[in-house]
Design a protein around this motif. Sequence first.
Motif, PDB file in Angstrom:
ATOM      1  N   LEU A 167       0.829  -1.211   0.000  1.00 14.82           N
ATOM      2  CA  LEU A 167       0.000   0.000   0.000  1.00 14.82           C
ATOM      3  C   LEU A 167       0.858   1.253   0.000  1.00 14.82           C
ATOM      4  CD1 LEU A 167      -2.788   1.293   0.178  1.00 14.82           C
ATOM      5  CD2 LEU A 167      -2.657   1.070   2.665  1.00 14.82           C
ATOM      6  N   LEU A 168       1.919   1.267   0.819  1.00 15.06           N
ATOM      7  CA  LEU A 168       2.825   2.420   0.825  1.00 15.06           C
ATOM      8  C   LEU A 168       3.508   2.584  -0.532  1.00 15.06           C
ATOM      9  CD1 LEU A 168       4.503   2.053   4.339  1.00 15.06           C
ATOM     10  CD2 LEU A 168       2.771   3.705   3.636  1.00 15.06           C
ATOM     11  N   GLY A 169       3.924   1.466  -1.128  1.00 12.76           N
ATOM     12  CA  GLY A 169       4.559   1.552  -2.442  1.00 12.76           C
ATOM     13  C   GLY A 169       3.624   2.081  -3.501  1.00 12.76           C
ATOM     14  N   SER A 170       2.352   1.681  -3.460  1.00 10.65           N
ATOM     15  CA  SER A 170       1.397   2.170  -4.461  1.00 10.65           C
ATOM     16  C   SER A 170       1.114   3.653  -4.274  1.00 10.65           C
ATOM     17  CB  SER A 170       0.100   1.368  -4.373  1.00 10.65           C
ATOM     18  OG  SER A 170      -0.532   1.562  -3.120  1.00 10.65           O
ATOM     19  N   LEU A 171       1.062   4.126  -3.026  1.00 11.78           N
ATOM     20  CA  LEU A 171       0.827   5.555  -2.792  1.00 11.78           C
ATOM     21  C   LEU A 171       2.008   6.381  -3.281  1.00 11.78           C
ATOM     22  CD1 LEU A 171      -0.797   5.459   0.773  1.00 11.78           C
ATOM     23  CD2 LEU A 171      -1.924   5.810  -1.423  1.00 11.78           C
ATOM     24  N   GLY A 247       7.889  -2.801  -3.177  1.00 13.83           N
ATOM     25  CA  GLY A 247       6.924  -1.839  -3.679  1.00 13.83           C
ATOM     26  C   GLY A 247       5.534  -2.442  -3.805  1.00 13.83           C
ATOM     27  N   PHE A 248       4.774  -1.947  -4.776  1.00 12.35           N
ATOM     28  CA  PHE A 248       3.366  -2.313  -4.902  1.00 12.35           C
ATOM     29  C   PHE A 248       3.160  -3.764  -5.294  1.00 12.35           C
ATOM     30  CE2 PHE A 248       5.039  -0.230  -8.657  1.00 12.35           C
ATOM     31  CZ  PHE A 248       4.814  -1.169  -9.635  1.00 12.35           C
ATOM     32  N   HIS A 249       4.170  -4.449  -5.862  1.00 13.30           N
ATOM     33  CA  HIS A 249       3.990  -5.826  -6.310  1.00 13.30           C
ATOM     34  C   HIS A 249       4.636  -6.836  -5.368  1.00 13.30           C
ATOM     35  CE1 HIS A 249       8.145  -5.519  -7.510  1.00 13.30           C
ATOM     36  NE2 HIS A 249       7.869  -4.562  -8.364  1.00 13.30           N
ATOM     37  N   THR A 250       4.771  -6.476  -4.093  1.00 12.37           N
ATOM     38  CA  THR A 250       5.427  -7.369  -3.141  1.00 12.37           C
ATOM     39  C   THR A 250       4.711  -8.716  -3.034  1.00 12.37           C
ATOM     40  OG1 THR A 250       6.208  -5.477  -1.858  1.00 12.37           O
ATOM     41  CG2 THR A 250       6.143  -7.594  -0.734  1.00 12.37           C
TER      42      THR A 250
END
Length: 449
Positions: A167-171, A247-250
Amino acid sequence: MSHAAAALVYAAPVDPDLSGFGDDPFWLILLKGVAVFAFLLLMTLFSIVFERKVVAKMQQRVGPNRHGPRGWLQSLADGAKLMLKEDLIPALADKPIFILAPILSAVPAFLAFAVIPFGPEVSIFGERTTLQLADLPVSVLYMLAAASLGVYGLILSGWSSGSTYPLLGSLRSAAQIISYEVAMGLSFVAVFMYAGTLSTSGIVESQSGRWYIALLPSFVLYCISMVGETNRTPFDLPEAEGELVGGFHTEYSSIKFAFFFLAEYINMVTVSAIATTLFLGGWQPPPIPGLSGLDHGWVPLIWFVLKLLLFLFFFIWLRGTLPRLRYDQFMAFGWKVLIPVGLLWVLIIATFRVYQKDVDDRTPWLIGVGVVIGVMLIIALLDPGGAKHQRELEEAERRKLAQAPSLESIPWPPPPPGGARHRPAVPAGTSANGSSTVIPADPPPRQES
């Protein structure tokens, strides 16, 4: 105002005829669509191996050399390996959105390539058609809109994973892409002013004899923005492994994980094709005497691919050279440097176009420009604000040094009486209090049975 911009001659707005794009038979439209799709897949496979080989050369490593001739099928082997891996879905994930997010990330990358002109009109099985799938009066805006849709896939992938780190990576990714799309849009405005159209085929035709790379600030602004838009080094902050795991694809694996990398490399090809179309003349040959005749038939397709590969090498060169920025530096650079510079450049180009087109008595304009430049030079030489800021920084540094603890203020333990020279020697194998728990420095050799 740059001399390159002043050298461009005013041209009347181009209104290209786009009616021919709707007259192709259905089989030809389908063939061109499949050709664009296959071209992007092949460029993705090539870009992965090309990047690994170029970076290996830069870092004096071997690089891929096992699969295929000289390792050129390495990316194909990587794709097959990803497809055969186990596809895991976290227990807390929102399953429908978790599955949809990689598709939403990859599909817009394909859509943006629909309006890229590969070449002029050619004959395919007896049918005269343009080497371009489609064109619109606002094709450049369509490309920006298609590129913007990709951020939804990144946000949904982080949100649907049910984990904090994705979630942090997507933001971070959403903030980054939105910030640098503003600067990217500003870099196009000068091209629109000189081309007089937003159609990609019209922009390519307007660069006959001169390329818009002469609008150098716009070109540099776009090159920086496209690196931030595609999350590539040194702007790959959403995938900073040291901070956000992946990131968002962890939480993704197998083919879903491959979709995100497919989208990344297709976006690299897409932004490189946009730069080629808007600033390097598209499929037209370089404006060099002797090459002007190589602008018909299938030869322009070679020019287009060569320019595309040049930009892909630029991406790889940056990755092998520059370190990653801090996130606050990255965002401050986008909002405080790129966007103000883009707005100022648009103002300068708009003023120059009006001056070039509509002004007859140019003496007042020249006097006004001279006064403005003189005032700016005086301010730059005096620099009262900069000198004051430097003094404040130096004063803050002096205060910090004055408040720092010194060695004299640290309570050190008192030295032993008599000094270290008068301490009794401790024999090997015993401690200071007489116990035999100290391991001797030279233990006896082991006896092997």
